[in-house]
Design a protein around this motif. Structure first.
Motif, mmCIF file in Angstrom:
data_model
loop_
_atom_site.group_PDB
_atom_site.id
_atom_site.type_symbol
_atom_site.label_atom_id
_atom_site.label_comp_id
_atom_site.label_asym_id
_atom_site.label_seq_id
_atom_site.Cartn_x
_atom_site.Cartn_y
_atom_site.Cartn_z
ATOM 1 N N PRO A 1 -2.256 7.881 -4.003
ATOM 2 C CA PRO A 1 -1.349 7.428 -4.675
ATOM 3 C C PRO A 1 0.136 7.864 -4.093
ATOM 4 C CG PRO A 1 -2.595 8.324 -6.260
ATOM 5 C CD PRO A 1 -3.293 8.654 -4.873
ATOM 6 N N SER A 2 0.387 9.201 -3.448
ATOM 7 C CA SER A 2 1.562 9.624 -2.657
ATOM 8 C C SER A 2 1.896 8.933 -1.460
ATOM 9 C CB SER A 2 1.472 11.183 -2.604
ATOM 10 O OG SER A 2 0.371 11.428 -1.911
ATOM 11 N N HIS A 3 0.904 8.053 -1.096
ATOM 12 C CA HIS A 3 1.286 7.438 0.201
ATOM 13 C C HIS A 3 2.251 6.091 -0.142
ATOM 14 C CE1 HIS A 3 -2.699 8.653 1.992
ATOM 15 N NE2 HIS A 3 -1.928 9.607 2.305
ATOM 16 N N LEU A 4 2.396 5.767 -1.349
ATOM 17 C CA LEU A 4 3.350 4.694 -1.870
ATOM 18 C C LEU A 4 4.573 5.054 -2.079
ATOM 19 C CD1 LEU A 4 0.796 2.727 -4.248
ATOM 20 C CD2 LEU A 4 1.373 2.238 -1.825
ATOM 21 N N PRO A 5 5.525 4.415 -1.832
ATOM 22 C CA PRO A 5 7.121 4.370 -2.121
ATOM 23 C C PRO A 5 7.216 4.467 -3.668
ATOM 24 C CG PRO A 5 6.846 2.661 -0.635
ATOM 25 C CD PRO A 5 5.624 2.961 -1.069
ATOM 26 N N LEU A 6 8.104 5.379 -4.333
ATOM 27 C CA LEU A 6 8.086 5.606 -5.569
ATOM 28 C C LEU A 6 8.509 4.504 -6.258
ATOM 29 C CD1 LEU A 6 10.260 9.127 -5.660
ATOM 30 C CD2 LEU A 6 7.814 8.698 -6.652
ATOM 31 N N GLU A 7 9.406 3.617 -5.935
ATOM 32 C CA GLU A 7 9.738 2.365 -6.382
ATOM 33 C C GLU A 7 8.477 1.440 -6.809
ATOM 34 O OE1 GLU A 7 12.846 3.461 -3.366
ATOM 35 O OE2 GLU A 7 10.862 3.283 -3.532
ATOM 36 N N VAL A 8 7.402 1.699 -6.092
ATOM 37 C CA VAL A 8 6.249 0.682 -6.426
ATOM 38 C C VAL A 8 5.968 1.142 -7.772
ATOM 39 C CG1 VAL A 8 3.866 0.232 -5.839
ATOM 40 C CG2 VAL A 8 5.596 0.454 -4.014
ATOM 41 N N TYR A 9 6.021 2.342 -8.233
ATOM 42 C CA TYR A 9 5.259 2.745 -9.424
ATOM 43 C C TYR A 9 6.035 2.022 -10.809
ATOM 44 C CZ TYR A 9 2.566 5.822 -7.034
ATOM 45 O OH TYR A 9 1.198 6.141 -6.313
ATOM 46 N N ALA A 10 7.143 1.425 -10.713
ATOM 47 C CA ALA A 10 7.914 1.074 -12.009
ATOM 48 C C ALA A 10 7.326 -0.437 -12.017
ATOM 49 C CB ALA A 10 9.392 0.919 -11.628
ATOM 50 N N CYS A 11 6.550 -1.001 -10.941
ATOM 51 C CA CYS A 11 6.070 -2.472 -11.022
ATOM 52 C C CYS A 11 4.660 -2.363 -11.148
ATOM 53 C CB CYS A 11 6.447 -3.093 -9.706
ATOM 54 S SG CYS A 11 8.201 -3.149 -9.140
ATOM 55 N N ILE A 12 3.834 -1.337 -11.285
ATOM 56 C CA ILE A 12 2.338 -1.473 -11.489
ATOM 57 C C ILE A 12 1.798 -1.730 -12.800
ATOM 58 C CG2 ILE A 12 0.249 -0.161 -11.140
ATOM 59 C CD1 ILE A 12 1.440 -1.052 -8.519
ATOM 60 N N ASP A 13 1.166 -2.768 -13.137
ATOM 61 C CA ASP A 13 0.550 -3.116 -14.408
ATOM 62 C C ASP A 13 -0.784 -2.611 -14.729
ATOM 63 O OD1 ASP A 13 2.978 -5.218 -15.374
ATOM 64 O OD2 ASP A 13 2.346 -5.766 -13.130
ATOM 65 N N HIS A 14 -1.472 -2.568 -13.614
ATOM 66 C CA HIS A 14 -2.823 -1.988 -13.909
ATOM 67 C C HIS A 14 -3.353 -0.679 -12.837
ATOM 68 C CE1 HIS A 14 -4.412 -4.522 -17.207
ATOM 69 N NE2 HIS A 14 -3.742 -5.541 -16.814
ATOM 70 N N ALA A 15 -3.817 0.307 -12.790
ATOM 71 C CA ALA A 15 -4.017 1.244 -12.009
ATOM 72 C C ALA A 15 -5.520 1.672 -12.092
ATOM 73 C CB ALA A 15 -3.165 2.278 -11.933
ATOM 74 N N PHE A 16 -6.155 1.514 -10.946
ATOM 75 C CA PHE A 16 -7.611 1.907 -10.826
ATOM 76 C C PHE A 16 -7.649 3.189 -9.839
ATOM 77 C CE2 PHE A 16 -8.235 -2.246 -12.373
ATOM 78 C CZ PHE A 16 -9.092 -2.116 -13.272
ATOM 79 N N VAL A 17 -7.560 4.575 -10.533
ATOM 80 C CA VAL A 17 -7.343 5.661 -9.888
ATOM 81 C C VAL A 17 -8.860 6.305 -9.598
ATOM 82 C CG1 VAL A 17 -6.154 8.076 -9.623
ATOM 83 C CG2 VAL A 17 -5.162 5.796 -10.668
ATOM 84 N N GLY A 18 -8.999 6.739 -8.263
ATOM 85 C CA GLY A 18 -10.190 7.574 -7.885
ATOM 86 C C GLY A 18 -9.996 9.009 -8.006
ATOM 87 N N ALA A 19 -10.822 9.859 -7.917
ATOM 88 C CA ALA A 19 -10.980 11.246 -7.779
ATOM 89 C C ALA A 19 -9.672 11.618 -7.135
ATOM 90 C CB ALA A 19 -12.250 12.021 -7.390
ATOM 91 N N SER A 20 -9.028 12.712 -7.440
ATOM 92 C CA SER A 20 -7.996 13.410 -6.952
ATOM 93 C C SER A 20 -7.518 14.585 -7.806
ATOM 94 C CB SER A 20 -6.669 12.409 -6.620
ATOM 95 O OG SER A 20 -5.653 13.120 -6.288
ATOM 96 N N ARG A 21 -7.346 15.695 -6.773
ATOM 97 C CA ARG A 21 -6.902 16.889 -7.504
ATOM 98 C C ARG A 21 -5.598 17.335 -6.789
ATOM 99 N NH1 ARG A 21 -12.306 16.984 -7.229
ATOM 100 N NH2 ARG A 21 -13.227 17.414 -9.301
ATOM 101 N N GLU A 22 -4.970 16.549 -5.836
ATOM 102 C CA GLU A 22 -3.868 16.862 -5.329
ATOM 103 C C GLU A 22 -2.569 16.972 -6.137
ATOM 104 O OE1 GLU A 22 -3.666 17.865 -2.321
ATOM 105 O OE2 GLU A 22 -5.536 17.826 -1.838
ATOM 106 N N ALA A 23 -1.844 17.766 -6.314
ATOM 107 C CA ALA A 23 -0.687 17.775 -7.155
ATOM 108 C C ALA A 23 0.284 16.531 -6.959
ATOM 109 C CB ALA A 23 0.137 19.103 -7.143
#
Length: 239
Positions: A169-191
Motif C-alpha cells: 500500500p505504501s507504493h501509492l500516492p497518499l491522495e489515492v486513499y481518499a478515493c478508495i471505496d473498497h480495499a482487498f489487503v493481503g498480509a503485511s506487517r510493515e509499519a
C-alpha cells in the motif's frame, strides 16, 4: 492458484461485492507476489464486464506469454489511437517495448497511458485496471504517481472506475486513499503499509484492523468497505 475463485465462500463474498460496487467507485488490491491479487483483480474485471461495463488493463511488462494466456480473448492495443467501439469491452493496453532502450520504453509507456487516461476521463464509464502500481508510480520507473492520483480524483465524477494492484500500500500516492471505496489487503506487517491502511475502515479501530491484516495467510485478503460501517471481513479465494 486458478484464474478464478473456486471456493464457495469466496464466490459468495464476491457476489455480494458485485451488488454493492457501483460504477465510479475505485478498488485497491494489495498483496505480495503469489498472494493471488492478479486472480482477484481478474474476477473484478469480469464482474464489471458482466454488468455491461468495459475494462482496459494497463500492462506494465515487456512481452510475457503468461499475460497473453491469462487474457485469452481480450484485444491487445499497443497504442491508444481511438476510443473503443461498443463491442470492444476487453482491452489490454500493452505497448510494444521489447528491443527498445530504457529511455524509449519509459517514454512510450507514459505517452500511451496518459493518452488513454485523458480519453477515458472525457468519456467516463470505463474501468481501468492498473496491474503494477509500483512500476507506474516509482520515480525510477514511470514516475506516473501524480497522474494516477489525479485520475482517481477526476474519474469519479465521470463514473470511471479504477482497480489498482500494488504489492505494498505504501507504493501509492497518499491522495489515492481518499478515493478508495473498497480495499482487498493481503498480509503485511510493515509499519508504513499499516499506517496507510489504518483510516480506511470506519467500523473498527486502526489497531484491530492492523491486527487483522497482520494475521492474513498467504492467499488471504481483508475486504475493507471504506465508506461503510460494515465490518471488514477476510476473503480467501480457495475457501
Amino acid at each position: 492458484m486458478n484464474d478464478s475463485p473456486t471456493g464457495k465462500a469466496a464466490r459468495e463474498q464476491l457476489n455480494r461485492l458485485a451488488l454493492q460496487w457501483k460504477q465510479g467507485e475505485h478498488i485497491l488490491v494489495s498483496g505480495g507476489t503469489g498472494s493471488g491479487k492478479t486472480t482477484l483483480a481478474r474476477h473484478l474485471d469480469e464482474i464489471r464486464i458482466r454488468r455491461g461495463g468495459s475494462v482496459v488493463v494497463f500492462v506494465c511488462k515487456a512481452e510475457d506469454a503468461s499475460i497473453a494466456k491469462h487474457y485469452a480473448g481480450w484485444t491487445r492495443w499497443t497504442e491508444w489511437h481511438r476510443r473503443p467501439g461498443p463491442a470492444e469491452n476487453r482491452i489490454l493496453l500493452w505497448p510494444k517495448v521489447k528491443g527498445k532502450n530504457l529511455f524509449e520504453q519509459r517514454r512510450l509507456w507514459r505517452k500511451t497511458f496518459a493518452e488513454a487516461l485523458d480519453d477515458i476521463g472525457a468519456k467516463g464509464k470505463w474501468t481501468v485496471h492498473l496491474d503494477d502500481a509500483l512500476f507506474m508510480t516509482s520515480p525510477v520507473h514511470l514516475a506516473f504517481g501524480r497522474e494516477i492520483a489525479m485520475a482517481h480524483q477526476m474519474l469519479r465524477s465521470m463514473k470511471g472506475t479504477i482497480i489498482t494492484l500494488a504489492q505494498r500500500p505504501s507504493h501509492l500516492p497518499l491522495e489515492v486513499y481518499a478515493c478508495i471505496d473498497h480495499a482487498f489487503v493481503g498480509a503485511s506487517r510493515e509499519a508504513a503499509d499499516l499506517k496507510r491502511l489504518a483510516n480506511l475502515d470506519g467500523s473498527s479501530s486502526s489497531k484491530e484492523l492492523q491486527q487483522m491484516i497482520a494475521a492474513n495467510g498467504k492467499h488471504d485478503f481483508v475486504w475493507i468497505k471504506c465508506n461503510s460501517r460494515a465490518a471488514p471481513e477476510r476473503v480467501n479465494l480457495s475457501v
